[in-house]
Design a protein around this motif. Structure first.
Motif, PDB file in Angstrom:
ATOM      1  N   UNK A 134     -86.539  54.831  50.231  1.00  0.00           N
ATOM      2  CA  UNK A 134     -87.452  55.709  49.374  1.00  0.00           C
ATOM      3  C   UNK A 134     -86.780  56.964  48.658  1.00  0.00           C
ATOM      4  N   UNK A 135     -86.077  57.757  49.533  1.00  0.00           N
ATOM      5  CA  UNK A 135     -85.440  58.928  49.384  1.00  0.00           C
ATOM      6  C   UNK A 135     -83.949  58.592  48.508  1.00  0.00           C
ATOM      7  N   UNK A 136     -83.296  57.651  49.132  1.00  0.00           N
ATOM      8  CA  UNK A 136     -82.021  57.246  48.330  1.00  0.00           C
ATOM      9  C   UNK A 136     -82.514  56.647  46.901  1.00  0.00           C
ATOM     10  N   UNK A 137     -83.645  55.967  46.595  1.00  0.00           N
ATOM     11  CA  UNK A 137     -83.879  55.459  45.346  1.00  0.00           C
ATOM     12  C   UNK A 137     -84.321  56.829  44.390  1.00  0.00           C
ATOM     13  N   UNK A 138     -84.980  57.675  44.955  1.00  0.00           N
ATOM     14  CA  UNK A 138     -85.576  58.699  44.227  1.00  0.00           C
ATOM     15  C   UNK A 138     -84.339  59.669  43.761  1.00  0.00           C
ATOM     16  N   UNK A 139     -83.218  59.849  44.802  1.00  0.00           N
ATOM     17  CA  UNK A 139     -82.153  60.527  44.455  1.00  0.00           C
ATOM     18  C   UNK A 139     -81.575  60.377  43.499  1.00  0.00           C
ATOM     19  N   UNK A 140     -81.295  58.976  43.520  1.00  0.00           N
ATOM     20  CA  UNK A 140     -80.514  58.152  42.258  1.00  0.00           C
ATOM     21  C   UNK A 140     -81.086  58.407  40.797  1.00  0.00           C
ATOM     22  N   UNK A 141     -82.224  58.064  40.955  1.00  0.00           N
ATOM     23  CA  UNK A 141     -83.340  58.230  39.779  1.00  0.00           C
ATOM     24  C   UNK A 141     -82.968  59.635  39.285  1.00  0.00           C
ATOM     25  N   UNK A 142     -83.127  60.536  40.018  1.00  0.00           N
ATOM     26  CA  UNK A 142     -82.877  61.793  39.718  1.00  0.00           C
ATOM     27  C   UNK A 142     -81.447  62.267  39.230  1.00  0.00           C
ATOM     28  N   UNK A 195     -86.154  60.997  30.543  1.00  0.00           N
ATOM     29  CA  UNK A 195     -86.767  60.525  31.814  1.00  0.00           C
ATOM     30  C   UNK A 195     -86.948  61.775  32.729  1.00  0.00           C
ATOM     31  N   UNK A 196     -87.925  61.844  33.455  1.00  0.00           N
ATOM     32  CA  UNK A 196     -88.274  63.117  34.393  1.00  0.00           C
ATOM     33  C   UNK A 196     -87.734  62.809  35.890  1.00  0.00           C
ATOM     34  N   UNK A 197     -87.032  63.760  36.282  1.00  0.00           N
ATOM     35  CA  UNK A 197     -86.459  63.739  37.425  1.00  0.00           C
ATOM     36  C   UNK A 197     -87.770  63.813  38.768  1.00  0.00           C
ATOM     37  N   UNK A 198     -87.758  62.684  39.466  1.00  0.00           N
ATOM     38  CA  UNK A 198     -88.642  62.632  40.480  1.00  0.00           C
ATOM     39  C   UNK A 198     -88.518  63.562  41.627  1.00  0.00           C
ATOM     40  N   UNK A 199     -89.818  63.985  42.369  1.00  0.00           N
ATOM     41  CA  UNK A 199     -89.657  64.505  43.437  1.00  0.00           C
ATOM     42  C   UNK A 199     -88.746  63.854  44.648  1.00  0.00           C
ATOM     43  N   UNK A 200     -88.206  64.364  45.280  1.00  0.00           N
ATOM     44  CA  UNK A 200     -87.524  63.641  46.354  1.00  0.00           C
ATOM     45  C   UNK A 200     -88.435  63.473  47.751  1.00  0.00           C
ATOM     46  N   UNK A 201     -88.665  62.311  47.962  1.00  0.00           N
ATOM     47  CA  UNK A 201     -89.754  62.269  49.254  1.00  0.00           C
ATOM     48  C   UNK A 201     -88.576  62.292  50.232  1.00  0.00           C
TER      49      UNK A 201
END
Lengths: 508, 210
Positions: free
Chosen positions: A67-75, B19-25
């Motif tokens: 989950x963290x990896x996916x969100x970091x890359x999306x960011x 696109x909006x940068x998401x919060x990192x969980x």
């Protein structure tokens, strides 16, 4: 070098080794004829699957890491321009030099120019997908510069004048005996009594490359990660050939796609847990090197980085496909893919094979480039790739999206409707109403007639012939499920809802 | 338009949907709950799994253990900042086999190639993955010295052992020249089976000093 005037028209697609030059079904058909290849791939992919599952199951927080990896890359994708500018500042501040390359040709010219400035005509190379993609070795050879691959599998492929078939283990299609034969045939001064023991083969590679490492003045590498906040680059490897190339030469030239950035040092703790377990199925790979520009007295003093677009901005422009750029090149998707396991990597044509290649290649080149529109169909959509992906790229969704892009790109091009168009229109008419479907189902007994006494339809006409080419269709039942349901439920439950009307409600 | 401007412009245009940068969980583990004994046990297990040789000794026994491991070495190199106390074993004090290396007075690659072994300290270790991180501090030296000789003897202090990777990464400065080592040089390139011993040191001895 390509010249551009005014504002760029978007998207600008990538060039180089990203195309299938024959369609996937055709190439796959040929590759499937090679029994040795299938045996080698079956053995290797099953070995790595078991290893990956074992080390992934050890971690109680694997899903949280994904989950963290996916969100970091999306960011990273959302903030890419800002992060690239930040990285440029930090890397440059530490003595590194950045070059920007729009496409494969420009990147090759930059690298060749940098090598020429050193006066050298030989370079050592660390396995790198980016330099494979741009065809650097071939270009350098034309320019009179010899590039020596130092990764064992790349060395095997290079000595055999073959092409890589896997992004992590380019020689996955060769077994140990084939490797021994290649070494005996192509490696100068090799022990003629070399056996096919992997340890002996690794030893032969060590002896073969040692002198090159110790005398090389220039190295060319890729990079697994680049940290925007510190300007740090990372190379993840096993053999120590990477350390040799990154440490001993005077000049280091790294070629990296613009999407490889991570925002901060902290993000690396996520990816250094995801990558080794997903790729070689190890808790950690033997060696990881990190360098930040130039360190006085330690390692190369001339440090260059070529930042490569080559179709990445085009992939980014596809809102439904852009997450393909999250890929960290671990190869878990190809190792679990039932299609890749049988056809191998060469069938995909591009540098990037397997499920990720089937989306990345057409996204980077455009769906209409050569035969790349056949790649999104190289999948049964089973979803094993999505489950295995450490950064949760929804590969099946993007495959379906690209199939629709392919269909749309052909729409209106031909005046006469194809058999497929006719069939799809007929299906659209029949499936849009339960009554129509019911009417058609009255024709089922005709199918039974066609099947004959052996109750098999062995040959269909037109494009449907492809289906019966390798399998028979069993004779259709004498009645449809809906007719059967109606009969079953007529009595003793008079208040049961009629099946037909229920079906209609369920139609989209 | 320069390539730089053009690529940045292409990327900005590609992101025109903003696109909006998401919060990192970050719900993954940030620390392990293991005590020192458990950390040592786990690190030893993981190092042995990667075919490194490991010994756990008291601080006072480190010099003797180093001397023992170097018994067969015709020559060895140490970084100038190596803890002098570690070389106080009788046979080591005025050892003619010993060479010193530093950024200020580096040995050449050819010289390093003629040296059998290297002795260094380490910055931090990760028990869960069997990883030792070198950060180029004076007791670890230039990256080349732990790469070219075929035998690496590496001393890990128990206070430098962490449980999991995030703990270790938070202890080190990412801008130093870093090498993360997990076992001796290896490859999985032939039939995806791991084989130890390719270009890096083929022998890794880890001394855990408590």
């Amino acid at each position: 070098m390509s010249t551009y005037l005014g504002m760029p028209s978007i998207p600008v697609y990538g060039t180089g080794n990203l195309h299938a030059s024959e369609s996937f079904p055709k190439a796959a058909h040929r590759e499937l004829g090679n029994a040795q290849l299938r045996a080698n791939l079956g053995h290797a992919t099953h070995t790595i699957r078991d290893k990956r599952i074992a080390v992934v199951s050890e971690l109680p927080d694997w899903e949280q890491l994904r989950d963290a990896g996916s969100a970091i890359k999306e960011s990273v994708m959302a903030r890419l321009p800002e992060l690239l500018e930040q990285f440029e500042k930090t890397f440059t501040a530490r003595g590194g030099v950045i070059h920007w390359a729009r496409d494969a040709t420009e990147a090759n010219e930059i690298v060749a120019g940098l090598i020429r400035e050193t006066g050298e005509t030989e370079v050592v190379k660390i396995k790198s997908m980016a330099t494979q993609e741009i065809g650097l070795n071939e270009y350098l050879e034309e320019q009179g510069i010899a590039a020596f691959e130092t990764d064992l599998a790349e060395l095997i492929v290079q000595l055999d004048h073959d092409k890589p078939s896997h992004i992590l283990v380019p020689a996955i299609h060769k077994n140990r005996s084939q490797v021994r034969d290649i070494f005996l045939r192509e490696m100068e001064g090799v022990d003629p009594d070399l056996t096919n023991e992997p340890a002996r083969l690794a030893g032969a590679a060590r002896a073969h490359l040692r002198r090159k490492f110790l005398t090389a003045k220039v190295a060319v590498s890729g990079a697994n990660f680049a940290l925007a906040d510190s300007g740090t680059l990372a190379v993840v490897e096993s053999e120590g050939n990477g350390r040799m190339c990154l440490t001993l030469p005077e000049t280091l030239i790294t070629v990296m796609g613009v999407e490889k950035l991570l925002p901060t040092w902290q993000d690396l703790e996520v990816f250094m847990q995801l990558l080794p377990r997903s790729s070689t199925g190890e808790r950690m790979n033997p060696y990881t090197s990190l360098w930040t520009g130039v360190t006085e007295g330690d390692g190369p003093q001339n440090v260059h980085l070529v930042l490569l677009d080559n179709g990445r901005s085009a992939a980014l422009a596809d809102e439904k496909g852009r997450s393909a750029l999250h890929c960290i090149r671990c190869s878990a998707c190809m190792n679990v893919c039932p299609v890749y396991e049988r056809t191998g990597g060469h069938a995909y044509g591009s540098t990037y094979p397997g499920p990720i290649g089937a989306i990345l290649s057409p996204l980077m080149t455009g769906i209409q480039a050569e035969e790349n529109n056949s790649l999104p169909y190289a999948s049964s959509l089973c979803g094993a790739c999505y489950d295995a992906c450490p950064v949760k790229i929804n590969i099946p969704d993007i495959l379906v999206h690209l199939r629709s892009v392919d269909v749309d790109s052909k729409r209106g091009k031909k005046k006469i409707p194809t058999q497929m168009d006719v069939g799809m229109n007929a299906a659209s008419w029949a499936l849009s109403s339960g009554k129509r479907l019911g009417l058609l189902e009255k024709g089922l007994p005709l199918g039974r007639l066609a099947a004959g006494p052996d109750k098999k339809i062995t040959k269909l006409p037109g494009i449907a012939a492809g289906w019966t080419q390798s399998r028979d269709i069993p004779a259709p039942p004498s009645q449809s499920f809906r007719d059967w349901w109606k009969k079953e439920h007529r009595t003793p439950e008079p208040d049961a809802a009629p099946a037909a009307s229920q079906d209609q409600e369920n139609q989209p | 338009m320069s390539a730089r401007e053009e690529i940045l412009e292409r990327i900005r245009t590609a992101l025109k949907d903003s696109p909006v940068a998401p919060e990192i969980p970050r719900e993954y583990r940030a620390a392990s709950q293991l005590d020192e004994e458990a950390l040592i046990e786990l690190l030893v297990d993981r190092l042995i799994d990667y075919k490194a040789q490991v010994s756990v000794v008291d601080n006072a026994e480190v010099p003797a253990r180093i001397a023992e491991l170097l018994a067969d070495a015709g020559s060895y190199v140490v970084p100038t900042g190596l803890d002098a106390g570690w070389l106080t074993g009788l046979e080591l004090e005025h050892d003619s086999r010993r060479r010193q290396d530093s950024a200020a007075a580096p040995l050449s690659v050819a010289e390093l190639d003629g040296i059998d072994a290297v002795v260094t300290g380490s910055a931090v270790a990760v028990a869960e993955t069997g990883t030792i991180i070198l950060d180029g501090s004076p007791n670890q030296g230039r990256r080349a010295i732990t790469l070219v000789p075929d035998h690496h003897i590496c001393i890990v202090k128990t206070t430098d052992i962490t449980g999991i990777l995030p703990e270790a990464m938070r202890r080190i400065d990412g801008t130093r020249p870093l090498t993360m080592i997990s076992g001796p040089s290896a490859t999985s390139d032939i039939e995806l089976e791991r084989v130890e011993g390719v270009h890096g040191p083929r022998k890794l001895d880890v001394i855990i000093a408590r």
